[in-house]
Design a protein around this motif. Structure first.
Motif, short mmCIF file in Angstrom:
data_model
loop_
_atom_site.label_atom_id
_atom_site.label_comp_id
_atom_site.label_asym_id
_atom_site.label_seq_id
_atom_site.Cartn_x
_atom_site.Cartn_y
_atom_site.Cartn_z
N ASP A 321 -8.55 5.91 -3.03
CA ASP A 321 -9.38 6.78 -2.18
C ASP A 321 -9.09 6.48 -0.71
N PRO A 322 -7.83 6.60 -0.30
CA PRO A 322 -7.42 6.11 1.03
C PRO A 322 -7.99 6.89 2.20
N ASN A 323 -8.43 8.14 1.98
CA ASN A 323 -8.94 8.95 3.07
C ASN A 323 -10.42 8.69 3.35
N HIS A 324 -10.98 7.71 2.67
CA HIS A 324 -12.38 7.32 2.86
C HIS A 324 -12.44 5.97 3.55
N LEU A 325 -13.25 5.86 4.59
CA LEU A 325 -13.46 4.58 5.28
C LEU A 325 -14.42 3.76 4.45
N ASN A 326 -13.96 2.63 3.93
CA ASN A 326 -14.74 1.78 3.05
C ASN A 326 -14.74 0.36 3.59
N LEU A 327 -15.83 -0.05 4.22
CA LEU A 327 -15.90 -1.37 4.84
C LEU A 327 -15.89 -2.51 3.83
N ASP A 328 -16.08 -2.20 2.56
CA ASP A 328 -16.02 -3.23 1.52
C ASP A 328 -14.61 -3.39 0.95
N ARG A 329 -13.69 -2.57 1.41
CA ARG A 329 -12.33 -2.62 0.91
C ARG A 329 -11.60 -3.86 1.44
N ASP A 330 -10.76 -4.47 0.60
CA ASP A 330 -9.86 -5.52 1.07
C ASP A 330 -8.63 -4.82 1.64
N ALA A 331 -8.61 -4.65 2.95
CA ALA A 331 -7.54 -3.89 3.60
C ALA A 331 -6.54 -4.80 4.31
N GLY A 332 -6.53 -6.07 3.95
CA GLY A 332 -5.67 -7.03 4.62
C GLY A 332 -4.19 -6.73 4.49
N ALA A 333 -3.81 -5.89 3.53
CA ALA A 333 -2.39 -5.57 3.33
C ALA A 333 -1.94 -4.41 4.21
N HIS A 334 -2.81 -3.93 5.13
CA HIS A 334 -2.40 -2.82 5.99
C HIS A 334 -1.19 -3.21 6.83
#
Length: 396
Positions: A321-334
């Protein structure tokens, strides 16, 4: 010319919102050959996350632009301080430059800078009052990183606004003449600044920087090019980071309210904000020095390669669901700061500036809102960076 044969990265719709274009291209193939410009040239565009990570670390992809254009005609007239930087070199030259740049932005060094960054934010917000309107870009997102990086380089206050404007011109996708002229303004200015410092003993920030350059084995021209890179890259992407992050939060009220109520969550939210709307849309130029394979695609030697962090950060194979801003996501691989040996050394400073700016905005003016439709806000016309030209807010 049919739409299929046009450069997809120069379409006006791309500058306004590149993500539908990225989604379409990635769905076709995460590595594909596209036309670039209007001269019949082509490049390979990488929009998949795993493929982008692979490309960022492949030593057969060179950043040495002088090597690529050595036997190819070019009508560009960039100042050497801009065209021959750490970003346009390979090891061992790149290694020498990075050895000087990296210590400037270590976690410890940035921790020492945080009180200064906070004072700059306080000064910029000192005249803001509830019930008034501001342009977050002009009033905060531009002057904050410009002030910090110019302070690090010893650039006089009177010259900072003009340098910031010329830096923005460097990323103009509509007029290479504007870009080339901006490069000469910045290159000439910094050459004069460095020459004056080298001829005048002192202990200021620029003298300290030049001593680091000398100890690192950089000559005068290389010192100027590193200063130019730090000046341009040290504020341009951070400006876009702050503007994009604030707009993303305003468009996601639940996430915004969560950070308003819990400002301590802001440092942990930065990765997701960077992933969601990356300030770097397409990374700077690379070219293949040998036949290679990325993903399922064979790429011949001698071809330009465009890696798109903005696309990779919205790859659903890595970020559901990449088009949704999710503050609980582990996005460290950006990949907003890149990956591998060319990963942005100034990332710790950019994160600190964004964190301090967001914290101050959300705690002092918790009910701030947009005064214009989000979809109508103008963007810089650049394929390299993605950022707002203005962000009008009403403070409350």
């Amino acid at each position: 010319m049919s739409a299929r044969r046009q450069d997809p990265l120069r379409d006006p719709g791309f500058f306004a919102d590149p993500y539908p274009t990225y989604d379409r291209l990635r769905a076709g193939c995460p590595v594909q050959r596209i036309p670039t410009g209007s001269g019949g040239h082509h490049a390979y565009l990488i929009t998949g996350h795993s493929e982008a990570r692979e490309a960022f670390t492949d030593p057969r992809l060179s950043k040495d632009t002088a090597r690529f254009f050595a036997d190819r005609p070019s009508n560009r007239d960039l100042h050497p301080a801009i065209s021959r930087t750490m970003l346009t070199s390979d090891p061992p030259a790149h290694t020498r430059h990075r050895r000087v740049a990296t210590p400037l932005f270590t976690t410890g060094r940035v921790r020492e800078l945080r009180p200064y960054i906070t004072r700059v934010v306080d000064d910029l917000m000192s005249t803001w009052r509830p019930g008034t309107r501001i342009d977050l870009v002009a009033d905060l997102a531009v002057p904050l990183p410009v002030t910090v990086v110019c302070e690090l380089l010893g650039v006089p206050e009177a010259d900072r606004t003009t340098l910031a404007a010329r830096s923005h011109d460097l990323f103009d996708a509509t007029d290479t003449g504007i870009t080339d002229a901006a490069s000469h303004h910045i290159g000439t200015y910094l050459t004069d600044l460095v020459d004056t410092a080298r001829a005048t003993p002192g202990d200021g920030p620029l003298h300290s920087f030049l001593r680091d350059c000398e100890e690192g084995g950089l000559d005068r021209d290389e010192s100027v090019s590193l200063a130019a890179l730090l000046l341009v890259a040290g504020h341009e992407t951070t400006t876009h980071f702050i503007g994009n992050a604030v707009l993303a939060l305003l468009r996601h009220p639940e996430a915004l309210d969560r950070l308003r109520r819990n400002p301590d969550l802001i440092p942990g939210a930065l990765d997701e904000l960077l992933r969601y709307d990356s300030p770097v849309s397409v990374a700077t130029f690379r070219h293949s020095t040998a036949d290679l394979r990325i993903g399922d695609v064979e790429i011949p030697a001698g071809h330009p390669i465009l890696i798109a962090p903005g696309a990779a950060n919205r790859d659903p194979a890595t970020f559901p669901d990449p088009n949704h801003l999710n503050l609980d996501r582990d996005a460290g691989a950006h990949l907003a700061f890149g990956h591998g040996i060319h990963r942005c050394p100034g990332a710790p400073l950019a994160r600190a500036e964004a964190e301090i700016a967001l914290s101050a905005l959300l705690t002092r003016f918790p009910d701030t809102h947009l005064t214009a439709p989000a979809d109508s806000l103008p963007r810089h016309r650049s394929r390299l960076t993605r950022g707002l030209t203005t962000l009008p807010l009403s403070l409350a």
